[in-house]
Structure formats: C-alpha cells, structure tokens
Design an enzyme around this catalytic site. Structure first.
Site, mmCIF file in Angstrom:
data_model
loop_
_atom_site.group_PDB
_atom_site.id
_atom_site.type_symbol
_atom_site.label_atom_id
_atom_site.label_comp_id
_atom_site.label_asym_id
_atom_site.label_seq_id
_atom_site.Cartn_x
_atom_site.Cartn_y
_atom_site.Cartn_z
ATOM 1 C CD GLN A 217 3.289 -7.338 -1.988
ATOM 2 O OE1 GLN A 217 2.611 -8.308 -2.273
ATOM 3 N NE2 GLN A 217 2.891 -6.107 -2.247
ATOM 4 C CE LYS B 138 -0.829 -9.339 -3.495
ATOM 5 N NZ LYS B 138 0.352 -8.581 -3.896
ATOM 6 C CG ASP C 100 2.143 -8.766 -9.630
ATOM 7 O OD1 ASP C 100 0.914 -8.714 -9.415
ATOM 8 O OD2 ASP C 100 3.003 -8.632 -8.735
#
Ligand code: NDP
Length: 297
Positions: A98, A54, A121
């Site tokens: 994460q 990422k 997200d």
C-alpha cells in the site's frame, strides 16, 4: 439534455460477482484458494481504510487474504525480506504494497522487489514495459477499470479521439496506452499543455486524472462526449459539517449538461479499482498454476 450516468458501482459489483464465481472454480481446479497479500507500513488513516476494504473484498470473493501490517519505523531490509518471503510463497498469487510508504522507504525499490508475476497493481517497471510493448502482464487497476467502463458504454473505441488529462505512472500514462491499444487516437495533456480547454474540446472520450477539484468545466466538453472522472478530492467542510464533500476533477454539474455519458464521484471509477485488483489477483493465480485464464475475466 443531461448525460447518462455511468454506474461504476453497479459495474464493479458485477465484476466482483464474476470474480467470485471464477475464484470458486479456481479453488476446485487448483485445490487451493487464490491468495492476495497486502502489505501496509505505518498508520496512515486513508491507507488503513483501503487495506481493510481490500481484505474484506478479497475474502468476500472467496480468495485468501494475507495481511501484513508493519510499524512506521520498519527499515528497508525488513520490508524487502517480507516481500521476498511473499514472492516465494506458493499460496500468495498477488502482492501489493500500500502506497504511500513512510518517507524513509524508497517506493521504487520496494515495488521493484515484488515479483513482476505477482505485481497485481501493475506498478513494476517490467509490467509498465510489458504494457508498452503489448505483452501479457499486469495493468494498473484504476486505468484498466476506466477502460472496462468505456468499452461497456461505447463498444469499439476505434478511431475515437481520446484526451487523457494527467500523465502519472499509475493512471494517466497506462490509461493513454490502453486507449491507444484499443485504437483510439490519444492525446495526453498535463500541467504544461497549452489551451487545455481547446484540447479537451476535441475529445470524444475525456479521462480526467489530475487531482484538482472540478477543474474540467462543462464548456470544455464536446457535446455528447463520454467523460471518465478519476479524481477523488475532498473539499473543505461547509460550516457545521465535519467532513467536506467528495468531488472529482470534472465539474460534474456543468459537464453533465453537455456530455453524452459521465461517471459520478463517488460511485464512478472509485469502486472499479478494488474490483479490478481482485480480477488481477485471480488472473495471477491462474497463471501461477498454469491454468488458462477464463476469457471473460
Ligand atoms: P498525480 O498527482 O500523480 O498526477 C496528476 C497529473 O495531473 C500530472 O500529470 C499533472 O501534470 C497533471 N496536472 C496537474 N495540474 C494540472 C493542470 N492544472 N492542468 C493539466 N494537468 C494538470 O495524480 P494521480 O494520477 O495519482 O491521480 C489523479 C487523480 O486521480 C487524483 O485526484 C487521485 O486522487 C485520483 N485517483 C483515483 C483513484 C481511484 O481509485 N479512483 C486511483 C488513483 C488516483 P504534470 O505531470 O505536468 O505535473
């Protein structure tokens, strides 16, 4: 006849290129780069790989990457203080934490602490609610990537029968919502569904997000259907190999003989997730600066 392959890798590369071009225009308009912050707690090896990819993808797209790595024994107050700092940092447009977090940290508490307008997200309950009532927000990256592939392949999805196998908050449910919004007729199947093969056989569009290697067989697929395989499962290694093969939730070999089009694993849905994350971060940046989000983003 063998199905056409849906090349998610190529589509994702195209999307990333577009993000790069728009990120450059954003920098000129805003006088700063769009910024994405990634928080990693602990040393889970798979998470480390994801966070590294990422970071690289963000920098390659001309955006600023803020990486925060915290030790596995970080307490909730410390993590929430970092999230608060990122929420208030005008250089940070998107924040992702994460997952999975170490067991002593409550994922829902941490996700809820992220500002919904930086929740790229799309996991925050406010963004789930916005998706559900059709308001502008952030949609989880993997299902949004699947929808992009489907629209690219099929154009208008109106009236098509779609079966989503799996009802998780991060894939199945938002996928079903997106397909409903695109005017498909949607069935959500799960572990309690009766006669699953018969349910799947109705579908013009099958999205498999189950986490069971090669579960959906070729004889479950309606001839000509479009099959999107979200699953990423690593099989046990064959003798003499240290790593097992990666397979999806669909039995690719048999499904390919019946479907009209199908995503491979790897190279199908997987590459879309990071590309859509970058897209969401750039959308967040435009909104945070009060700039119009380019229509083709
Ligand atoms: P979850 O484990 O959260 O959800 C799995 C879903 O599948 C559940 O709704 C479960 O039903 C259903 N299910 C399990 N067994 C069966 C069965 N035998 N028959 C029918 N339904 C069943 O998984 P995720 O949604 O997080 O992920 C699904 C897959 O997608 C995984 O392989 C994961 O690795 C992959 N993935 C890939 C991503 C990518 O970037 N490509 C991103 C995210 C996930 P129930 O609710 O009844 O328990």
């Amino acid at each position: 006849m063998s199905a056409q392959l849906i090349d998610g890798k190529a589509f994702a590369e195209g999307l990333r290129k577009k993000v790069g071009t728009i990120a450059a225009s954003f920098e000129v308009a805003a006088g700063r780069k769009a910024g994405l912050a990634v928080v990693l707690v602990g040393e889970d090896p798979a998470s480390q790989v994801y966070v590294r990819s990422k970071h690289k993808a963000t920098v390659d797209s001309g955006m600023k990457s803020f990486e925060h790595r915290l030790p596995a024994d970080t307490d909730e107050a410390t993590l929430l203080a970092l999230v608060d700092q990122l929420n208030n940092d005008p250089a940070v447009d998107g924040i992702l934490c994460q997952l999975p977090l170490p067991g002593h940290l409550d994922e829902q508490t941490v996700i809820s602490a992220i500002s919904p307008d930086k929740d790229v997200d799309g996991f925050h309950i406010i963004n789930a609610g916005r998706l559900s009532v059709g308001q502008e927000g952030f949609v989880p990256c993997t299902p949004l990537g699947c929808l992009m592939l489907l629209k690219d392949r099929l154009g208008d999805l109106s009236g098509l029968e779609a079966v989503v196998v799996g009802r998780s908050n991060i894939v199945g449910k938002p996928m079903a919502q997106l397909l409903t919004d695109a005017n498909a007729t949607v069935t959500i199947a799960h572990s309690r569904t009766k006669d699953l093969p018969d349910v799947v056989r109705r579908a013009d569009i099958v999205v498999a997000a189950v986490g069971r290697p090669e579960m959906v067989k070729g004889d479950w697929i309606k001839p000509g259907a479009t099959v999107i395989d979200v699953g990423i499962n690593r099989l046990d290694p064959e003798p003499g190999k240290d790593k097992g093969r990666l397979v999806g939730d669909v039995d690719f070999t048999s499904a390919r003989e019946v479907a009209g089009a199908i995503t491979p694993v790897p190279g199908g849905v997987g590459p879309m997730t990071i590309a859509v994350l970058l897209r969401n971060a750039l959308v967040a940046a435009h909104r945070n600066e009060g700039l119009a989000v380019p229509a083709d983003l």
